[in-house]
Write an enzyme that holds these catalytic residues in place. Sequence first.
Site, short mmCIF file in Angstrom:
data_model
loop_
_atom_site.label_atom_id
_atom_site.label_comp_id
_atom_site.label_asym_id
_atom_site.label_seq_id
_atom_site.Cartn_x
_atom_site.Cartn_y
_atom_site.Cartn_z
N SER A 1 4.30 39.80 -6.70
CA SER A 1 4.61 41.45 -6.82
C SER A 1 5.83 41.75 -7.67
O SER A 1 5.75 43.03 -7.87
CB SER A 1 4.46 41.97 -5.26
OG SER A 1 5.65 41.53 -4.64
N LYS B 1 11.25 44.36 -2.88
CA LYS B 1 10.50 45.46 -3.60
C LYS B 1 11.90 46.03 -4.21
O LYS B 1 12.74 45.91 -4.19
CB LYS B 1 9.62 46.47 -2.89
CG LYS B 1 8.80 45.81 -2.16
CD LYS B 1 7.41 45.12 -2.88
CE LYS B 1 6.35 44.56 -2.14
NZ LYS B 1 5.49 43.79 -2.91
#
Length: 255
Positions: free
Chosen positions: A66, A139
């Site tokens: 990701s 993230k």
Amino acid sequence: MSAADPWGHSGAHREGGAAHGREPRRQQSGLLSMLREIGIIVVSALVLSWLIKTFLVQPFYIPSASMEDTLTQGDRVMASRLTPGPFDLQHGDIVVFVDPGNWLPPYVPPERGPVGDAAVSFLTTVGLLPQDSGDHLIKRLIGLPGDTVECCDAEGRVSVNGTPIDETYIKPGSIPSEDSFSVTVPDDMLWVMGDNRQNSQDSRKNRGKPGGGFVPVDNVVGTAFATVWPLDRLHWHSHPSDVFADVPDAPPAGS
């Protein structure tokens, strides 16, 4: 028989006998002293490692794609425990945080057996092994408390507080977002997105879950600043301050 020795033993023999009697005790004492010193060094190293992991830096394992190409699956990164804390979170930080609620599928740990599980737990606790990915995510921090984050403008860009940003860190071939959205980040919350936008279960993908896709600031355990393994991926992650240079501060609450 010597007059000096009525028992018939030479002086050299007596001295030799005394020496043979003391030598094993000296060796045993020396061995115990060495083992004690080794024990002190090992315990001190473990305590120091635990202190560093608890208050300064902690290693983490990257379990998914990701955050490509910034981070790839299998990377080991070092995260600073000083942010948030002595240092404030900033736009563009790579944040490691505890799952705020069902973002991750149920974690099934690998089979190691009781001894293996105990060893891994101990080594992770003292900071000699990276934290597993069972309940942590990593993230990019896009929205701070009070920010309005939107997508997409006429050029397909994300905007923060009305200012479009050119995100140089997203994976080549990705677009800033395939989903349109407009959110205002609540107090004590964050809005995060993966660099591999089309393969990231980030704030955009979790808006229907408790918390609305936002991450509590208290869930952040650190900011990743370096990839340290594998060696061919050794890299210092500089902060992309230029991306957010023109973003104004969020307006005061209630304004």
